[in-house]
Structures are given as structure tokens and as C-alpha cells.
Scaffold this active site. Structure first.
Site, mmCIF file in Angstrom:
data_model
loop_
_atom_site.group_PDB
_atom_site.id
_atom_site.type_symbol
_atom_site.label_atom_id
_atom_site.label_comp_id
_atom_site.label_asym_id
_atom_site.label_seq_id
_atom_site.Cartn_x
_atom_site.Cartn_y
_atom_site.Cartn_z
ATOM 1 N N ARG A 170 0.829 -1.212 0.000
ATOM 2 C CA ARG A 170 0.000 0.000 0.000
ATOM 3 C C ARG A 170 0.866 1.266 0.000
ATOM 4 O O ARG A 170 0.501 2.277 0.601
ATOM 5 C CB ARG A 170 -0.948 0.063 1.209
ATOM 6 C CG ARG A 170 -2.137 -0.871 1.286
ATOM 7 C CD ARG A 170 -3.030 -0.828 0.077
ATOM 8 N NE ARG A 170 -2.538 -1.810 -0.880
ATOM 9 C CZ ARG A 170 -2.716 -3.119 -0.777
ATOM 10 N NH1 ARG A 170 -3.397 -3.599 0.190
ATOM 11 N NH2 ARG A 170 -2.227 -3.952 -1.673
ATOM 12 N N SER A 245 -10.833 0.393 3.135
ATOM 13 C CA SER A 245 -10.114 0.223 4.403
ATOM 14 C C SER A 245 -9.568 1.570 4.865
ATOM 15 O O SER A 245 -8.898 2.259 4.091
ATOM 16 C CB SER A 245 -8.934 -0.735 4.224
ATOM 17 O OG SER A 245 -9.418 -1.969 3.762
ATOM 18 N N GLU A 351 -4.845 4.683 5.759
ATOM 19 C CA GLU A 351 -4.515 4.401 4.354
ATOM 20 C C GLU A 351 -4.843 5.592 3.445
ATOM 21 O O GLU A 351 -4.062 5.893 2.540
ATOM 22 C CB GLU A 351 -5.303 3.160 3.922
ATOM 23 C CG GLU A 351 -4.908 2.641 2.570
ATOM 24 C CD GLU A 351 -5.758 1.457 2.129
ATOM 25 O OE1 GLU A 351 -5.634 0.383 2.727
ATOM 26 O OE2 GLU A 351 -6.541 1.622 1.186
HETATM 27 C C1 LIG Z 1 -15.425 0.944 -1.398
HETATM 28 C C2 LIG Z 1 -13.937 1.081 -1.563
HETATM 29 C C3 LIG Z 1 -13.144 -0.053 -1.673
HETATM 30 C C4 LIG Z 1 -11.758 0.037 -1.833
HETATM 31 N N1 LIG Z 1 -11.021 -1.100 -1.927
HETATM 32 C C5 LIG Z 1 -9.681 -1.032 -2.108
HETATM 33 C C6 LIG Z 1 -8.902 -2.232 -2.247
HETATM 34 O O1 LIG Z 1 -9.411 -3.341 -2.230
HETATM 35 N N2 LIG Z 1 -7.555 -2.096 -2.393
HETATM 36 C C7 LIG Z 1 -6.953 -0.870 -2.452
HETATM 37 O O2 LIG Z 1 -5.733 -0.837 -2.582
HETATM 38 N N3 LIG Z 1 -7.662 0.268 -2.334
HETATM 39 C C8 LIG Z 1 -9.007 0.222 -2.174
HETATM 40 N N4 LIG Z 1 -9.745 1.379 -2.034
HETATM 41 C C9 LIG Z 1 -9.069 2.681 -2.050
HETATM 42 C C10 LIG Z 1 -9.094 3.381 -3.441
HETATM 43 O O3 LIG Z 1 -10.089 2.861 -4.249
HETATM 44 C C11 LIG Z 1 -7.753 3.260 -4.146
HETATM 45 O O4 LIG Z 1 -6.723 3.754 -3.354
HETATM 46 C C12 LIG Z 1 -7.748 4.002 -5.491
HETATM 47 O O5 LIG Z 1 -6.565 3.707 -6.188
HETATM 48 C C13 LIG Z 1 -7.871 5.508 -5.330
HETATM 49 O O6 LIG Z 1 -8.073 6.036 -6.625
HETATM 50 P P1 LIG Z 1 -8.674 7.473 -6.849
HETATM 51 O O7 LIG Z 1 -8.588 7.752 -8.307
HETATM 52 O O8 LIG Z 1 -10.018 7.570 -6.262
HETATM 53 O O9 LIG Z 1 -7.625 8.370 -6.063
HETATM 54 P P2 LIG Z 1 -7.889 9.693 -5.198
HETATM 55 O O10 LIG Z 1 -8.621 9.329 -3.958
HETATM 56 O O11 LIG Z 1 -8.476 10.753 -6.041
HETATM 57 O O12 LIG Z 1 -6.389 10.089 -4.815
HETATM 58 C C14 LIG Z 1 -5.622 9.270 -3.981
HETATM 59 C C15 LIG Z 1 -4.169 9.740 -4.024
HETATM 60 O O13 LIG Z 1 -3.635 9.513 -5.323
HETATM 61 C C16 LIG Z 1 -3.134 10.741 -5.869
HETATM 62 N N5 LIG Z 1 -3.376 10.700 -7.317
HETATM 63 C C17 LIG Z 1 -4.537 10.414 -7.942
HETATM 64 N N6 LIG Z 1 -4.358 10.448 -9.279
HETATM 65 C C18 LIG Z 1 -3.048 10.785 -9.480
HETATM 66 C C19 LIG Z 1 -2.257 11.008 -10.648
HETATM 67 N N7 LIG Z 1 -2.753 10.863 -11.892
HETATM 68 N N8 LIG Z 1 -0.961 11.372 -10.482
HETATM 69 C C20 LIG Z 1 -0.423 11.509 -9.234
HETATM 70 N N9 LIG Z 1 -1.137 11.304 -8.106
HETATM 71 C C21 LIG Z 1 -2.430 10.955 -8.232
HETATM 72 C C22 LIG Z 1 -3.908 11.826 -5.166
HETATM 73 O O14 LIG Z 1 -3.201 13.050 -5.210
HETATM 74 C C23 LIG Z 1 -4.006 11.241 -3.779
HETATM 75 O O15 LIG Z 1 -2.789 11.462 -3.109
HETATM 76 C C24 LIG Z 1 -11.139 1.313 -1.870
HETATM 77 C C25 LIG Z 1 -11.936 2.473 -1.768
HETATM 78 C C26 LIG Z 1 -13.318 2.360 -1.623
HETATM 79 C C27 LIG Z 1 -14.164 3.607 -1.531
#
Ligand SMILES: Cc1cc2nc3c(=O)[nH]c(=O)nc-3n(C[C@H](O)[C@H](O)[C@H](O)COP(=O)(O)OP(=O)(O)OC[C@H]3O[C@@H](n4cnc5c(N)ncnc54)[C@H](O)[C@@H]3O)c2cc1C
Length: 366
Positions: A170, A245, A351
Site C-alpha cells: 500500500r 479500508s 490508508e
Molecule cells: C469501497 C472502496 C473499496 C476500496 N477497496 C480497495 C482495495 O481493495 N484495495 C486498495 O488498494 N484500495 C481500495 N480502495 C481505495 C481506493 O479505491 C484506491 O486507493 C484508489 O486507487 C484511489 O483512486 P482514486 O482515483 O479515487 O484516487 P484519489 O482518492 O483521487 O487520490 C488518492 C491519491 O492519489 C493521488 N493521485 C490520484 N491520481 C493521481 C495522478 N494521476 N498522479 C499523481 N497522483 C495521483 C492523489 O493526489 C491522492 O494522493 C477502496 C476504496 C473504496 C471507496
């Protein structure tokens, strides 16, 4: 489309928690070239910049963010079949704004193996390397061949090989140094006509009745398992406003794990140390189940603290039930962290990413 920078935009609707204040400036990035343009504009104004994907791993402060938020909306998947010594494989370059689960769906449809267990994870492709998303025995880093980034200081484009991405459980270079790069696209290598990975006991037993489960069957099984835990984003689910999480699973030495299990036995929580779930790592360390620690610290699924609480289906997910504030969520997170520390001596680490908020400062002030 030219880049449009808007003054003030609410951020809460762009996060899965549905919490937090506005961005002072906001722009949708629909072309990779917009990123350099927007960064240059922010530099001239002396404003901080935050990169937003799907907002599914994000806690935004009630005060919002006093800078420019760039919402990554670039689209495109380029699939190529390549020959390898072992036969053929797929290579796919994906733009940062693509939904991660759309990539998995495309892969499964093509018989391309390597990310099927990562089905149903919300968010964008560009965020996947940030915390090296993982689930059911797979991690994004296993298939990443390169990450195209824009260096935020120099505006240089670079293709980072996995060895330079600092991937871990992670985490990655991108998570450790959040202000350094914007991820524009990722390139993945996937096995053509590959078999699904069934490394995770819960998944393996869920498909145990099937002789040779296909990638599509494994994808569907993962989504079904996740749905039961409110781990897919579903508008109809009362636990939907979460970041999945909220804490990472602690990784400790084998001796520490044993001491924690002994503590649980002494507190009358479990009959024997072996009743505490733990997972040996290849380096000899032991991964603990943060959800188990939370429940056994006296905080059951469905626990409520006003407008926030613990998911009724997953002890590791903190949930906003509506009409709350980020301050309520932070208070709950500190309460959960404190309960686990008191009972087991284990320090839980969040996380999600905090925007406009400093978690260590919140802990220190608690
Ligand atoms: C219901 C649910 C279930 C989930 N299950 C999991 C799971 O099983 N495993 C897991 O690992 N995670 C899980 N997550 C967490 C999440 O889905 C992941 O971490 C996902 O990758 C976040 O993507 P996002 O586009 O929404 O990022 P955001 O929330 O928009 O951003 C997260 C971080 O990434 C950075 N970021 C985003 N895009 C870029 C880019 N293009 N360049 C540089 N930095 C960037 C942002 O600045 C921030 O620091 C879950 C979340 C939810 C709501």
C-alpha cells in the site's frame, strides 16, 4: 479542449466520503498537455496543486484546499499483443483518468490475466500506482511495466520503470513524495490466455466448486465477495460513503505478533494465541488484520459516533452516514486508533490521503 481554470469548486461530491470543503481553484484535465499548462499557471500564482482522481482514497479538510485541484479525466487504453519467449502477452497503456475497474473489465474480456483479483476497486488508473492497490492476493505493481510521469518541478516527462517506483505494501514513491510527480499513464504487461490467480484463501474457496474457473468467473466472484463487505461503490449501499479500508494492516515482527496474541488471550478475547489471524510475509515479518484488532478492541461493525461510524459489513471501513463533517470522521479515526493502541499496543496507520489536514498533528493534539 482548452484548459479552463474555475475559481472555487466543491470537493465533497468528488470524494466517496462526501465530505470536505471547496478547492480555491479547480480544473478538469482532459488532455495530458493540460497538466504542464496548469502547473505553470499555479506556479505563477504561487499556489499549491493537488491531483485528484476518483476521490476514493481521500479525506478533505472541512476548510477545503487553498490551491488548485487538477481533476484527472484523460481517457484511453491502447492494447497491443506482443510476442515473448513464453508465447504471447498483452501490453496496455492506459491514461490516468480511466476508471481502474474499466481496465480490469477490458483485460478479462481479452483473456489477459494479472489484474482480475483487483476487480471492483473504485478510482482511477492514475492513482493505482500511488498506493499500489491490492486485493485478494494481487497488487497493481505486479503488472506495471512503466509509469509515465510529469516531474512537477522541471515539467520533464519521464517513463519510470517499476524499480524506480518504490512499490511496497500500500505504498510507493508517489505516496511517499506526493508533490513530486503527476502520473499521466501506466503501462501494464498481462498474460495472454492466462489463468486466474487464486492465491487468496477466501477467493480460492469461493471458486472451489468450479473445475477451472475462468478470468470472468473469478472477476465476478471477487465483485460478489466485495459487495458483501460494501467494498464496491454502490449508490444503494448505506455503507457507501467510505474510502474502503481506513487503516493499513500493521506489519510487525513475529515476536511482536506473538506478544499481541498473548495479550489478547490474557484479556480473555481469544482462547489461544493461534486464534488471532496473522499472515506470514516472505521476509519473516507478520501482517496483522487491522479489522480484527478494531473489533477486539471493543469497536464492533456498525459502531456509531454521530454522523460517522464503522461499516456494518467491514470493521476496517469508516463510514460517513450523511450530514457530517470531516472533523467528525477524524475524531472517529482517532478514537479507533486510540482503542487499538490501548488494548494491543499497536499503532494503526491511515490508508487514505489527507488534503488540507495533517494526520500526525491531529494525533499529537488528541
Ligand atoms: C469501497 C472502496 C473499496 C476500496 N477497496 C480497495 C482495495 O481493495 N484495495 C486498495 O488498494 N484500495 C481500495 N480502495 C481505495 C481506493 O479505491 C484506491 O486507493 C484508489 O486507487 C484511489 O483512486 P482514486 O482515483 O479515487 O484516487 P484519489 O482518492 O483521487 O487520490 C488518492 C491519491 O492519489 C493521488 N493521485 C490520484 N491520481 C493521481 C495522478 N494521476 N498522479 C499523481 N497522483 C495521483 C492523489 O493526489 C491522492 O494522493 C477502496 C476504496 C473504496 C471507496
Amino acid at each position: 479542449m482548452p484548459l479552463a481554470i474555475l475559481p472555487s469548486a466543491p470537493l465533497a461530491p468528488l470524494t466517496t466520503f462526501g465530505l470536505g470543503g471547496p478547492a480555491r481553484f479547480f480544473a478538469e484535465v482532459t488532455e495530458p498537455a493540460h497538466v504542464a499548462e496548469a502547473l505553470a499557471w499555479a506556479k505563477e500564482q504561487d499556489l499549491p496543486v493537488f491531483i485528484l482522481g476518483g476521490g476514493s482514497n481521500l479525506v478533505v479538510a472541512d476548510e477545503g484546499f487553498p490551491g488548485l485541484v487538477l481533476h484527472m479525466r484523460t481517457r484511453g487504453q491502447t492494447w497491443t499483443k506482443v510476442g515473448t519467449k513464453a508465447g504471447s502477452a498483452w501490453r496496455v497503456e492506459v491514461q490516468a483518468g480511466e476508471a481502474w475497474d474499466d481496465l480490469v473489465a477490458q483485460a478479462v474480456q481479452r483473456g489477459a490475466a494479472g489484474i482480475e483479483c483487483l476487480s471492483g476497486i473504485p478510482g482511477t488508473v492514475g492513482a493505482a500506482p500511488v498506493q499500489n492497490i491490492g486485493a485478494y492476493g494481487q497488487e497493481a505493481a505486479e503488472t506495471i511495466q512503466s509509469v509515465r510521469v510529469l516531474d512537477r518541478a522541471t515539467l520533464d516527462l519521464r517513463d519510470l520503470p517499476p524499480g524506480e517506483c518504490g512499490f511496497g505494501y500500500r505504498t510507493s514513491l508517489f505516496k511517499r513524495e506526493p508533490g513530486r510527480f503527476v502520473i499521466l499513464s501506466t503501462t501494464h504487461g498481462l498474460a495472454a490466455d492466462g489463468r486466474p490467480a487464486l492465491r487468496y484463501a477466501e477467493l480460492a474457496s469461493a471458486v472451489a466448486g468450479q473445475l477451472a474457473p475462468t478470468l470472468a468467473e473469478v472477476r465476478q466472484t471477487v465483485v460478489n465477495l466485495r459487495r458483501k463487505k460494501s467494498m464496491v461503490y454502490d449508490e444503494a449501499d448505506p455503507n457507501r460513503r467510505s474510502a474502503g479500508s481506513f487503516f493499513t494492516n500493521p506489519i510487525v515482527t513475529a515476536g511482536t505478533a506473538e506478544a499481541i496474541a498473548d495479550r489478547a488471550v490474557a484479556a480473555g478475547l481469544i482462547p489461544t494465541p493461534s486464534a488471532m489471524p496473522r499472515f506470514g510475509q516472505t521476509d519473516g515479518q507478520v501482517k496483522l488484520a487491522a479489522g480484527w484488532l478494531i473489533e477486539h478492541a471493543g469497536l464492533p461493525k456498525g459502531f456509531r459516533m454521530g454522523p460517522v461510524g464503522i461499516s456494518s459489513r467491514h470493521a476496517l471501513a469508516l463510514v460517513h452516514h450523511g450530514d457530517g463533517r470531516t472533523a467528525d470522521l477524524v475524531k472517529l479515526a482517532l478514537h479507533v486508533k486510540g482503542a487499538v493502541l490501548e488494548r494491543f499496543g499497536v499503532e494503526l496507520v491511515p490508508e487514505p490521503v489527507f488534503l488540507g489536514l495533517d494526520w500526525p498533528a491531529a494525533v499529537a493534539a488528541h
